[in-house]
Enzyme design. Sequence first.
Site, short mmCIF file in Angstrom:
data_model
loop_
_atom_site.label_atom_id
_atom_site.label_comp_id
_atom_site.label_asym_id
_atom_site.label_seq_id
_atom_site.Cartn_x
_atom_site.Cartn_y
_atom_site.Cartn_z
N ASN A 9 0.97 -1.32 0.02
CA ASN A 9 0.35 -0.35 0.35
C ASN A 9 1.06 0.90 0.21
OD1 ASN A 9 -2.28 2.45 0.55
ND2 ASN A 9 -2.62 1.21 2.61
N LYS A 11 0.19 3.95 -0.52
CA LYS A 11 -0.42 5.60 0.20
C LYS A 11 0.07 6.51 -0.68
CE LYS A 11 -0.58 3.07 4.56
NZ LYS A 11 0.11 3.14 5.88
N HIS A 94 -9.27 1.30 5.18
CA HIS A 94 -8.38 0.96 5.71
C HIS A 94 -8.64 2.01 6.57
CE1 HIS A 94 -4.37 2.59 6.54
NE2 HIS A 94 -3.69 1.15 6.35
N GLU A 96 -7.00 4.40 8.23
CA GLU A 96 -6.91 6.17 7.43
C GLU A 96 -7.62 6.44 7.16
OE1 GLU A 96 -3.09 5.16 5.76
OE2 GLU A 96 -2.40 4.82 6.74
N GLU A 166 -5.10 -5.15 10.34
CA GLU A 166 -3.85 -3.76 10.02
C GLU A 166 -4.25 -3.55 11.81
OE1 GLU A 166 -2.20 -3.14 6.66
OE2 GLU A 166 -3.79 -1.66 7.05
N GLY A 172 2.82 2.30 10.73
CA GLY A 172 3.53 3.39 11.05
C GLY A 172 4.31 4.00 12.54
N SER A 211 3.40 -2.05 10.24
CA SER A 211 4.61 -1.78 10.41
C SER A 211 5.55 -4.26 10.19
CB SER A 211 4.99 -1.98 11.46
OG SER A 211 4.87 -1.11 12.44
P1 13P Z 1 3.39 0.41 7.70
O1 13P Z 1 3.57 -1.04 7.07
O2 13P Z 1 4.05 2.00 7.19
O3 13P Z 1 2.62 0.29 9.12
O4 13P Z 1 1.75 0.49 7.50
C1 13P Z 1 0.82 -0.99 7.41
C2 13P Z 1 -0.30 -0.02 6.30
O5 13P Z 1 -1.22 0.69 6.97
C3 13P Z 1 -0.31 -0.82 4.98
O6 13P Z 1 -1.93 -0.42 4.32
#
Ligand code: 13P
Length: 257
Positions: A9, A11, A94, A96, A166, A172, A211
């Site tokens: 992803n 982003k 997601h 976010e 997740e 992150g 992560s």
């Molecule tokens: P990270 O791997 O940066 O923690 O992000 C995970 C994520 O949100 C994948 O959709």
Amino acid sequence: MRQPLIAGNWKLNGTRNSVVELASEISAGAASLPVEVLVCPVVVHLADVLAVVGNSPVHLGAQNCSEARTGAYTGEVSADMLQEFGCEYVILGHSERRALYHETSEQIAQKCLSVQQAGMTPVLCVGETLEEREAGQVEAVIAAQLDAMLEAGGVDAFRQMVVAYEPVWAIGTGKTASPEEAQAVHAMIRQKISSQNADIASALRILYGGSVKADNAASLFGQADIDGGLVGGAALDATSFLAICEAAASTVEKTAS
Ligand code: 13P
């Protein structure tokens, strides 16, 4: 046997040049691996990335789409449009999007149905916040997120779907759920689907995200109900991402031998 899926992803990152470079390195490195590899750039980079991965085994996906198929929805992109640009998967729900854009589980379920109607596979993300975990609500939160999908599409909606667990506190942050913590939630998700249809549940791929890095991937992917990863930060570096793909491949090879 569920084939592992490793999804990047990306982003809100990259330029036209940088995503082409990243996609080229991933396509070259992933070609011979016994895992499915997916990259999800921002929507304006889809055509450039498709030009690179189109003739490789790497699949293309998007990070969101509208629940509406067409009409007066300024700024939206529909599932059919993504499909026309070579997408096979769309990440939906997601954390976010849930937190920053206030998407509800009901709206996300409608988006999943729209993606399926366009012939693609939703990657439905679920997960709890730290406060919810500390309050002992993990199971209730994830069950409610899945229930919205079950209510909108029935268990059959999970035939053409990937679920990504997740935990919000692991995204992150560099904090990963332990393999055992993640496995417990993955097993719960599979059990919930299995209580309605055991065949759909046993074919359902459930990815872990939060992560995931080259050095923790193998222990996560070694768990019985973890079928790959949804990778954020480490997916922006081809070497790290390919190392994660290789960790998934090594679990396949172990199971096969
Ligand atoms: P990270 O791997 O940066 O923690 O992000 C995970 C994520 O949100 C994948 O959709």
